[in-house]
Design a protein around this motif. Structure first.
Motif, PDB file in Angstrom:
ATOM      1  N   ALA A  89       0.847  -1.206   0.000  1.00 42.47           N
ATOM      2  CA  ALA A  89       0.000   0.000   0.000  1.00 42.47           C
ATOM      3  C   ALA A  89       0.874   1.245   0.000  1.00 42.47           C
ATOM      4  N   ALA A  90       1.678   1.385  -1.035  1.00 45.04           N
ATOM      5  CA  ALA A  90       2.621   2.511  -1.103  1.00 45.04           C
ATOM      6  C   ALA A  90       1.926   3.858  -1.227  1.00 45.04           C
ATOM      7  N   LEU A  91       0.669   3.851  -1.657  1.00 45.11           N
ATOM      8  CA  LEU A  91      -0.066   5.110  -1.837  1.00 45.11           C
ATOM      9  C   LEU A  91      -0.999   5.396  -0.664  1.00 45.11           C
ATOM     10  N   ALA A  92      -0.742   4.746   0.470  1.00 44.91           N
ATOM     11  CA  ALA A  92      -1.533   4.989   1.679  1.00 44.91           C
ATOM     12  C   ALA A  92      -3.024   4.847   1.401  1.00 44.91           C
ATOM     13  N   MET A  93      -3.371   3.722   0.762  1.00 43.56           N
ATOM     14  CA  MET A  93      -4.761   3.396   0.450  1.00 43.56           C
ATOM     15  C   MET A  93      -5.432   4.477  -0.403  1.00 43.56           C
ATOM     16  N   GLY A  94      -4.652   5.088  -1.277  1.00 45.30           N
ATOM     17  CA  GLY A  94      -5.193   6.070  -2.210  1.00 45.30           C
ATOM     18  C   GLY A  94      -4.975   7.512  -1.826  1.00 45.30           C
ATOM     19  N   LEU A  95      -4.560   7.778  -0.589  1.00 48.71           N
ATOM     20  CA  LEU A  95      -4.394   9.160  -0.146  1.00 48.71           C
ATOM     21  C   LEU A  95      -3.260   9.868  -0.882  1.00 48.71           C
ATOM     22  N   LEU A  96      -2.319   9.089  -1.436  1.00 44.70           N
ATOM     23  CA  LEU A  96      -1.181   9.667  -2.150  1.00 44.70           C
ATOM     24  C   LEU A  96      -1.263   9.386  -3.657  1.00 44.70           C
ATOM     25  N   SER A  97      -2.461   9.102  -4.137  1.00 42.24           N
ATOM     26  CA  SER A  97      -2.653   8.785  -5.554  1.00 42.24           C
ATOM     27  C   SER A  97      -2.690  10.030  -6.428  1.00 42.24           C
ATOM     28  N   GLY A  98      -2.796  11.190  -5.797  1.00 44.66           N
ATOM     29  CA  GLY A  98      -2.951  12.433  -6.549  1.00 44.66           C
ATOM     30  C   GLY A  98      -4.353  12.993  -6.474  1.00 44.66           C
ATOM     31  N   ARG A  99      -5.301  12.159  -6.094  1.00 41.50           N
ATOM     32  CA  ARG A  99      -6.673  12.629  -5.888  1.00 41.50           C
ATOM     33  C   ARG A  99      -6.756  13.422  -4.587  1.00 41.50           C
TER      34      ARG A  99
END
Length: 309
Positions: free
Chosen positions: A209-219
């Motif tokens: 989960a390198a994107l912190a469950m989507g928090l670091l996806s850019g959204r």
């Protein structure tokens, strides 16, 4: 400073697997982070393979992910990719960590995926009392050891966030791979204990989960979540600060988050949670985007400010 190579080959612990440093996880394919159709899910797998990623991870818990992954793999030479799935969280036998349930779940995963073996089978998201069952005589681990001896699976793993459960399973001497969850991101770096044990034992490590469950996806971090899951408020606040820092420095949040994980070579593999071919391609572009060396020098100060427990 050069960008990390997402196709760098790293041996996954002491296993037979020589995996690309970045590969594809299956949670997004099944709609865990939002609705996904068959065509998009299949295309995401096809795109990952086209780009050269060689490890695919899935689970019966991830909705239609296994079925979609199986559709994408029809006709693909089995020796051209590595494949993992999980036991313990099948919707038809949820939270059953018995040997019988594990064998039953593996059989169904093989059927749905259209393959005759799994490279890895993970114990999936046990709570402490579930792990008690899994490690006891007649438990799931006993079944996985037998299946490994038969060649039905090639390696045994665990995918869970609780480090105590990782350590308990490693102590059995049967674990080959530890899949860590949300432990090493721009928001938290909570992996040193498992890194140390892996170095001692040769256990392979996967960052799930390198994107912190989507928090670091850019959204927008405020937009992340589903009707059944909401990210913790402290993580949302930290993610907003990371976004602000990246905006000020003219850097893609997605690029920084993914490259931060891949630069940590104590992980053998970082899994993308992409759900469509477009998302896979977007992650690839982010992984190959040049980030100024000055930003990497400044990054530790940001991490110290935003780090969550």
């Amino acid at each position: 400073m050069t960008t990390p190579n997402p196709l760098e080959i790293r041996q996954l612990g002491k296993t037979h697997m020589n995996v690309t440093a970045v590969s594809l996880g299956g949670a997004g394919l099944g709609g865990i982070f939002g609705p996904v159709g068959d065509a998009d899910g299949v295309a995401a797998v096809e795109k990952a393979l086209e780009l050269g990623m060689n490890y695919l991870d899935t689970s019966p818990k991830y909705g239609e992910a296994e079925r979609r992954m199986g559709l994408a793999l029809r006709g693909v030479p089995r020796d051209s990719y590595y494949l993992s799935s999980k036991v313990g969280t099948h919707p038809e036998r949820p939270l059953d960590y018995s040997a019988d349930a594990a064998c039953w779940s593996v059989d169904r995963s093989l059927e749905v995926l259209g393959v005759d073996y799994l490279d890895v089978c993970h114990l999936h998201e046990p709570e402490p009392h579930h792990l008690d069952q899994a490690l006891a005589p007649g438990g799931a681990l006993e079944a996985l050891v037998d299946l490994k001896e038969q060649g039905v699976i090639r390696a045994i793993g665990i995918g869970v966030q609780d480090h105590d459960l990782h350590l308990r399973t490693i102590a059995t001497g049967h674990l080959d791979i530890a899949m860590m969850v949300n432990d090493y991101t721009l928001l938290r770096q909570n992996a040193e204990d498992i890194f140390a044990v892996a170095e001692e034992t040769g256990i392979g490590l996967v960052n799930g989960a390198a994107l912190a469950m989507g928090l670091l996806s850019g959204r927008d971090p405020d937009s992340i979540g589903t009707p059944v899951w909401t990210p913790p408020a402290e993580e949302v606040r930290a993610a907003k600060e990371v976004h602000r820092w990246c905006d000020e420095h003219g850097i893609s949040v997605l690029a920084l988050a993914l490259q931060f994980s891949v630069r940590q070579d104590r992980y053998d593999c970082t899994l993308l949670g992409a759900a469509t071919a477009q998302e896979v391609a977007g992650c690839w572009d982010a992984l190959t985007l040049e980030i100024p060396e000055s930003a990497w020098r400044e990054l530790p100060y940001l991490l110290d400010r935003v780090r969550v427990a």
